[in-house]
Scaffold this active site. Sequence first.
Site, short mmCIF file in Angstrom:
data_model
loop_
_atom_site.label_atom_id
_atom_site.label_comp_id
_atom_site.label_asym_id
_atom_site.label_seq_id
_atom_site.Cartn_x
_atom_site.Cartn_y
_atom_site.Cartn_z
N PHE A 58 3.02 5.15 1.14
CA PHE A 58 3.42 3.89 1.62
C PHE A 58 3.46 3.60 2.91
CE2 PHE A 58 6.55 0.64 1.60
CZ PHE A 58 6.83 -0.54 -0.31
N ASP A 77 12.70 2.48 4.77
CA ASP A 77 12.84 4.10 3.84
C ASP A 77 12.77 4.98 3.94
OD1 ASP A 77 12.65 4.65 1.36
OD2 ASP A 77 10.71 4.26 0.66
N ASN A 93 6.42 -7.26 8.54
CA ASN A 93 6.14 -5.97 8.12
C ASN A 93 4.86 -6.03 7.31
OD1 ASN A 93 8.63 -3.97 8.95
ND2 ASN A 93 9.12 -5.89 7.83
N PHE A 124 9.76 -8.48 0.02
CA PHE A 124 9.91 -7.08 -0.46
C PHE A 124 7.93 -6.31 -1.18
CE2 PHE A 124 13.76 -8.05 -0.17
CZ PHE A 124 14.91 -6.74 -0.56
#
Length: 349
Positions: free
Chosen positions: A27, A80, A129, A329
Site C-alpha cells: 500500500f 496511514d 494522492n 478514499f
Amino acid sequence: MIEFDNLTYLHGKPQGTGLLKANPEDFVVVEDLGFEPDGEGEHILVRILKNGCNTRFVADALAKFLKIHAREVSFAGQKDKHAVTEQWLCARVPGKEMPDLSAFQLEGCQVLEYARHKRKLRLGALKGNAFTLVLREVSNRDDVEQRLIDICVKGVPNYFGAQRFGIGGSNLQGALRWAQTNTPVRDRNKRSFWLSAARSALFNQIVAERLKKADVNQVVDGDALQLAGRGSWFVATTEELAELQRRVNDKELMITAALPGSGEWGTQREALAFEQAAVAEETELQTLLVREKVEAARRAMLLYPQQLSWNWWDDVTVEIHFWLPAGSFATSVVRELINTTGDYAHIAE
C-alpha cells in the site's frame, strides 16, 4: 444507519476475496500537493518517506529535532502507519539559516528533500494522492478484471472510508452519544472526529440510497451539479435536464450528494425530497450537526479514479495504480473490486 460493509455497491457485491496490505509495501501513497516550494520564506517544506510510523509521530519528532513547539509543524493530511507513504511536512523556522535536515534520523522515516516556503501548509491543502496497491490471494481474477474495466468507465461510489468512523465505528458511536446526551465535549480532536463521522455517515447513507435506483447517474429536477474537479455547484431545472444529462454522461458535470448540516443542503424539489427521505430516521445526528453549527456542503456522488492501470503478477496477485483527488478514499475503490481480508482490510489512507 447503514453499516459501512452494507452500503450499496455500484458494480454489485464482489464475487471474490483478496488480501489487502499483506505488508506495508503493498500500500504505497505519494502525496501530490499540486505546487512546488517557493524557495524562500519562514517555513520549511520537508518531503519524507515513511514506513511503520504515523504522520503525527514523525511531525512531533521533527519538531523536537528543530527545537520548536509541536504546533509549529503542520501537514496537509494524515497518512496511514501501516503503509509506505510519501508526504510533506511544514515547519515554521524563521531566519536565514537553513537547518541541516539530512541529520534528522527516525526509524522508518527518511528525508527526501526540503526547501523554504512562504506559507504554512494547512490541513487539506493538497491536490490529491497517487496510490500503488497490491492485492494478493485474489480468488476470482476474471471478476476483478471486469470490475477494473467497468470502474474505468463508471467510477465507484465516493463513500467516506470505514477509517473515517474510527476503529469499530468508535467516532460515529461517540457522535451518537454526544447527540443523545447533549453533554459538552471539551476535547477539540474528539469534537472534530465525531462531527466529521456524523456528517460522513449521513452522506454515505444518501449515496447508498441513490445507488439503489436503476439509473444511478440520471439527473433529476433539483439535483445539485458541480463541474468536475470544482467545489461550487448549481441546481438543475426541468428545462435543462436533457443538456445537463449529456454533460454528466461526458463527465463534465458530477451529481453531488449532501453533507448535511446547518443551512440549506443545496438541492431543491425532487432531489431535496429524496435526500431528506434517505436520512429521515437519523434525526439525532442531523440535530447535532445543526446545533454545533456545522455548515451543510456538497460532495460528488461518484468518484472516477484517474490514471487507472493494473498489472497481474500471476493469477492471484494484481498491482493497481491510480490517482485520487484530496478527500477521496482508496478503500472505496478496493471495496468495489474484492471482499478484503487481513488485519488492515479497513485501515488505509
